[in-house]
Design a protein around this motif. Structure first.
Motif, PDB file in Angstrom:
ATOM      1  N   GLY A  72     -22.436 -20.980 -61.405  1.00  0.00           N
ATOM      2  CA  GLY A  72     -22.925 -22.608 -61.492  1.00  0.00           C
ATOM      3  C   GLY A  72     -23.873 -22.691 -62.975  1.00  0.00           C
ATOM      4  N   ALA A  73     -23.976 -21.758 -63.525  1.00  0.00           N
ATOM      5  CA  ALA A  73     -24.532 -22.654 -65.900  1.00  0.00           C
ATOM      6  C   ALA A  73     -23.299 -23.359 -65.920  1.00  0.00           C
ATOM      7  N   ILE A  74     -22.087 -22.689 -65.487  1.00  0.00           N
ATOM      8  CA  ILE A  74     -21.327 -23.329 -66.604  1.00  0.00           C
ATOM      9  C   ILE A  74     -20.663 -24.645 -65.714  1.00  0.00           C
ATOM     10  N   VAL A  78     -21.134 -28.652 -67.793  1.00  0.00           N
ATOM     11  CA  VAL A  78     -20.462 -29.862 -67.385  1.00  0.00           C
ATOM     12  C   VAL A  78     -21.187 -31.098 -67.497  1.00  0.00           C
ATOM     13  N   GLY A  79     -21.698 -31.004 -66.378  1.00  0.00           N
ATOM     14  CA  GLY A  79     -22.846 -32.218 -65.839  1.00  0.00           C
ATOM     15  C   GLY A  79     -23.685 -33.034 -66.970  1.00  0.00           C
ATOM     16  N   LEU A  80     -24.236 -31.607 -67.929  1.00  0.00           N
ATOM     17  CA  LEU A  80     -25.235 -32.259 -69.011  1.00  0.00           C
ATOM     18  C   LEU A  80     -24.027 -33.237 -69.856  1.00  0.00           C
ATOM     19  N   ALA A  81     -23.121 -32.633 -70.157  1.00  0.00           N
ATOM     20  CA  ALA A  81     -22.271 -33.151 -71.060  1.00  0.00           C
ATOM     21  C   ALA A  81     -21.982 -34.406 -70.605  1.00  0.00           C
ATOM     22  N   ALA A  82     -21.861 -34.784 -69.552  1.00  0.00           N
ATOM     23  CA  ALA A  82     -21.607 -36.067 -68.344  1.00  0.00           C
ATOM     24  C   ALA A  82     -22.850 -36.943 -68.956  1.00  0.00           C
ATOM     25  N   LEU A  83     -24.087 -36.113 -68.478  1.00  0.00           N
ATOM     26  CA  LEU A  83     -25.771 -36.586 -68.694  1.00  0.00           C
ATOM     27  C   LEU A  83     -25.552 -37.578 -69.810  1.00  0.00           C
ATOM     28  N   ARG A  84     -25.118 -36.844 -71.316  1.00  0.00           N
ATOM     29  CA  ARG A  84     -25.481 -36.854 -72.317  1.00  0.00           C
ATOM     30  C   ARG A  84     -24.772 -38.571 -72.887  1.00  0.00           C
ATOM     31  N   ALA A  85     -22.867 -38.287 -72.199  1.00  0.00           N
ATOM     32  CA  ALA A  85     -22.280 -39.112 -72.383  1.00  0.00           C
ATOM     33  C   ALA A  85     -22.443 -40.542 -72.487  1.00  0.00           C
ATOM     34  N   GLY A  86     -23.399 -40.211 -71.449  1.00  0.00           N
ATOM     35  CA  GLY A  86     -24.111 -41.969 -70.588  1.00  0.00           C
ATOM     36  C   GLY A  86     -23.031 -42.339 -69.331  1.00  0.00           C
ATOM     37  N   VAL A  87     -21.757 -40.944 -68.680  1.00  0.00           N
ATOM     38  CA  VAL A  87     -20.876 -40.748 -67.659  1.00  0.00           C
ATOM     39  C   VAL A  87     -21.695 -40.951 -66.778  1.00  0.00           C
ATOM     40  N   GLY A  88     -21.851 -41.547 -65.870  1.00  0.00           N
ATOM     41  CA  GLY A  88     -22.515 -41.483 -64.530  1.00  0.00           C
ATOM     42  C   GLY A  88     -21.447 -40.035 -63.815  1.00  0.00           C
ATOM     43  N   SER A  89     -22.714 -39.804 -63.143  1.00  0.00           N
ATOM     44  CA  SER A  89     -21.821 -38.475 -62.565  1.00  0.00           C
ATOM     45  C   SER A  89     -20.957 -38.811 -61.188  1.00  0.00           C
ATOM     46  N   LYS A  90     -20.694 -39.752 -60.667  1.00  0.00           N
ATOM     47  CA  LYS A  90     -20.096 -39.980 -60.203  1.00  0.00           C
ATOM     48  C   LYS A  90     -18.594 -40.515 -60.285  1.00  0.00           C
ATOM     49  N   ASP A  91     -18.804 -40.633 -61.485  1.00  0.00           N
ATOM     50  CA  ASP A  91     -17.239 -41.586 -61.955  1.00  0.00           C
ATOM     51  C   ASP A  91     -16.621 -40.532 -62.668  1.00  0.00           C
ATOM     52  N   ALA A  92     -15.810 -40.069 -61.524  1.00  0.00           N
ATOM     53  CA  ALA A  92     -14.577 -39.171 -62.226  1.00  0.00           C
ATOM     54  C   ALA A  92     -14.075 -39.389 -63.276  1.00  0.00           C
ATOM     55  N   GLU A  98     -31.109 -23.218 -72.048  1.00  0.00           N
ATOM     56  CA  GLU A  98     -32.350 -23.730 -70.887  1.00  0.00           C
ATOM     57  C   GLU A  98     -32.158 -25.168 -70.093  1.00  0.00           C
ATOM     58  N   GLU A  99     -31.708 -25.866 -71.524  1.00  0.00           N
ATOM     59  CA  GLU A  99     -31.206 -28.017 -70.974  1.00  0.00           C
ATOM     60  C   GLU A  99     -31.151 -27.543 -69.849  1.00  0.00           C
ATOM     61  N   ILE A 100     -29.954 -26.717 -69.609  1.00  0.00           N
ATOM     62  CA  ILE A 100     -29.028 -27.446 -67.925  1.00  0.00           C
ATOM     63  C   ILE A 100     -29.806 -26.541 -66.970  1.00  0.00           C
ATOM     64  N   ARG A 101     -30.918 -25.943 -66.738  1.00  0.00           N
ATOM     65  CA  ARG A 101     -31.903 -26.134 -65.467  1.00  0.00           C
ATOM     66  C   ARG A 101     -32.431 -27.130 -64.789  1.00  0.00           C
ATOM     67  N   LEU A 102     -33.072 -28.765 -66.033  1.00  0.00           N
ATOM     68  CA  LEU A 102     -33.531 -29.911 -66.007  1.00  0.00           C
ATOM     69  C   LEU A 102     -33.447 -30.056 -64.134  1.00  0.00           C
ATOM     70  N   PRO A 103     -33.473 -30.400 -63.416  1.00  0.00           N
ATOM     71  CA  PRO A 103     -33.168 -30.666 -61.876  1.00  0.00           C
ATOM     72  C   PRO A 103     -32.319 -32.142 -62.013  1.00  0.00           C
ATOM     73  N   GLU A 104     -32.146 -32.943 -63.495  1.00  0.00           N
ATOM     74  CA  GLU A 104     -31.043 -34.002 -63.077  1.00  0.00           C
ATOM     75  C   GLU A 104     -30.141 -33.104 -63.725  1.00  0.00           C
ATOM     76  N   VAL A 105     -29.569 -32.386 -63.967  1.00  0.00           N
ATOM     77  CA  VAL A 105     -28.653 -31.604 -64.431  1.00  0.00           C
ATOM     78  C   VAL A 105     -28.018 -31.171 -63.023  1.00  0.00           C
ATOM     79  N   SER A 106     -29.328 -30.485 -62.395  1.00  0.00           N
ATOM     80  CA  SER A 106     -28.547 -30.045 -61.427  1.00  0.00           C
ATOM     81  C   SER A 106     -27.481 -30.888 -60.096  1.00  0.00           C
ATOM     82  N   ILE A 107     -28.481 -31.898 -60.058  1.00  0.00           N
ATOM     83  CA  ILE A 107     -27.446 -33.580 -59.361  1.00  0.00           C
ATOM     84  C   ILE A 107     -26.321 -33.486 -59.911  1.00  0.00           C
ATOM     85  N   TYR A 108     -26.256 -33.953 -61.338  1.00  0.00           N
ATOM     86  CA  TYR A 108     -24.701 -34.029 -62.219  1.00  0.00           C
ATOM     87  C   TYR A 108     -24.224 -32.906 -61.596  1.00  0.00           C
TER      88      TYR A 108
END
Ligand code: DC
Length: 227
Positions: free
Chosen positions: A37-39, A43-57, A90-100
């Motif tokens: 899950g951490a892996i 990837v979720g964090l990378a998308a969040l940081r890049a400003g890419v929507g989580s559903k923007d495949a 640490e940062e990957i545990r934030l709730p917004e990263v869970s959704i991403y």
């Protein structure tokens, strides 16, 4: 591949206790714990940081070739995640990263991008690996597969305690909503959905304590591998 290596797959929904139990088993038996899950979270964090929507495949897939994602275990067996060589554990545990993480993990190209690093860990080490598709897709030949689950309300209660202990401010309702969102997402996706492998052992921890769950898993391992 070394035939003496053992592979244990632990799958199940968010908050069922997979990681705490797997970590305890790994420590007890001196094998490697791999938190997949951490892996996906990385990837979720990378998308969040890049400003890419989580559903923007398309946007997420375009990021993959430039991503350097690695996991390393420290001397205490703790898995640390690195994104472009930065420790983001640490940062990957934030709730917004869970959704991403849940959203990007539904993208088939993301799953295949991460497949080899997971399989490699099991080729080179005795592992207990937790996730959603370990017994069904990543390690279909794992010597023991466990599907760990618990009622959503109980999982939310446990997750809330964990988050509070880390100083993350949230509420039971928000945590439960996240869990229900992810349950639905993770089980209904077309590629590698969350489901028990046919040859898995089902373990529902709603009513059982951590210690009893741990003992149950250790007994299964002893029975299967003699460890
Ligand atoms: O286990 P976790 O809650 O840290 O996982 C975060 C998300 O990653 C989860 O919502 C679904 C996804 N995931 C997955 O699709 N496959 C895995 N093997 C592990 C996690």
């Amino acid at each position: 591949m070394d035939n003496r290596l053992v592979s244990i797959a632990i799958d199940g929904p968010s908050g069922a206790g997979k990681s705490t139990l797997s970590r305890a088993v790994a420590e007890k038996l001196g094998i490697l714990y791999v938190d997949t899950g951490a892996i996906y979270r990385t990837v979720g964090l990378a998308a969040l940081r890049a400003g890419v929507g989580s559903k923007d495949a398309e946007g997420v897939v375009a990021l993959l070739p430039g991503l350097d994602i690695q996991f390393r275990h420290d001397e205490n067996g703790k898995q640390c995640m690195y994104l472009q060589d930065e420790n983001v554990s640490e940062e990957i545990r934030l709730p917004e990263v869970s959704i991403y993480a849940s959203d990007v993990s539904a993208i088939p190209a993301v799953r295949s991008f991460l497949m080899e690093m997971q399989r490699k860990a099991a080729r080179e080490n005795s592992v207990i690996m937790d996730g959603r598709d370990i017994g069904t897709v990543v390690l279909p030949d794992a010597g023991l597969k466990i599907f760990l689950t618990a009622k959503p309300e109980e999982r939310a209660r446990r997750r809330l305690l964990e988050l509070e202990a880390k100083g993350v401010e949230t509420s039971f309702e928000d945590v439960l909503r996240d869990i229900q969102y992810r349950d639905k997402n993770d089980s209904s996706r077309a590629t590698a959905p969350l489901r028990p492998a046919e040859d898995s052992v089902l373990l529902d921890t709603t009513e059982i304590s951590f210690d009893a769950s741990l003992q149950c898993i250790l007994d299964l391992i002893k029975e299967r591998f003699g460890l």
